[in-house]
Design an enzyme around this catalytic site. Structure first.
Site: not given
Length: 138
Positions: A55, A62
Site C-alpha cells: 500500500c 496488499d
C-alpha cells in the site's frame, strides 16, 4: 558420506532477494520466445494467487490474485520469467489500479499480443476488496 550443512545450500533461486528478486519492479525480467502458431488465435492464461505489493499510503502488504490472458502475436512470455517479474512487485508501493495497468503495459511492450487482459482481484483491506481489469487490443 558428505553431509550438507542445510537443505538450501545447493539451490540457486530460492531466497536470492538481492539478485533475481530486485527491490523494485523490473520489466527486464520478462523473457519471450517465438510463437510457433502466429497465424492462429489461441488464448494463453496465467493465474497467480500469490501476488503481493505494498500500500503506498501505509506500507502494509496488499495480497491478490492476478490473471493474465492473452492471444499471442509473434512472441509468447516464458512462465518463470513472468513469475519473477510479478514477484518484483513485492516491494512496490503502488495503488492496485496503477500496478494492474503497469503489468499490462510491460507485457504489451514485451510481447505485442493481439489481445491481452490483466485482472487484479485484491483481497479486502478495511472491509472492501477491489477488482481491476485492464485490456489491450493490438
Amino acid at each position: 558420506m558428505i553431509i550438507e550443512k542445510d537443505d538450501t545450500s545447493g539451490l540457486t533461486h530460492l531466497g536470492k532477494a538481492g539478485t533475481e528478486y530486485p527491490d523494485r519492479v523490473n520489466p527486464g525480467l520478462l523473457e519471450t520466445f517465438p510463437n510457433r502458431f502466429p497465424e492462429r488465435d489461441y488464448l494463453v492464461t496465467f493465474v497467480t494467487e500469490e501476488f503481493t505489493s505494498l500500500c503506498p499510503m501505509t506500507g502494509q502488504p496488499d495480497f491478490g490474485t492476478v490473471t493474465i490472458a492473452y492471444v499471442p502475436g509473434k512472441r509468447c512470455v516464458e512462465s518463470k520469467s513472468l513469475k519473477l517479474y510479478l514477484f518484483s512487485y513485492r516491494s512496490e508501493p503502488s495503488f492496485m489500479e496503477t500496478l494492474t495497468n503497469r503489468i499490462l503495459d510491460d507485457l504489451v511492450e514485451a510481447l505485442r499480443p493481439r489481445r491481452m487482459t490483466v485482472t487484479g482481484n485484491f483481497r479486502p483491506r478495511g472491509g472492501i476488496g477491489i477488482v481491476v481489469e485492464a485490456s489491450h487490443i493490438g
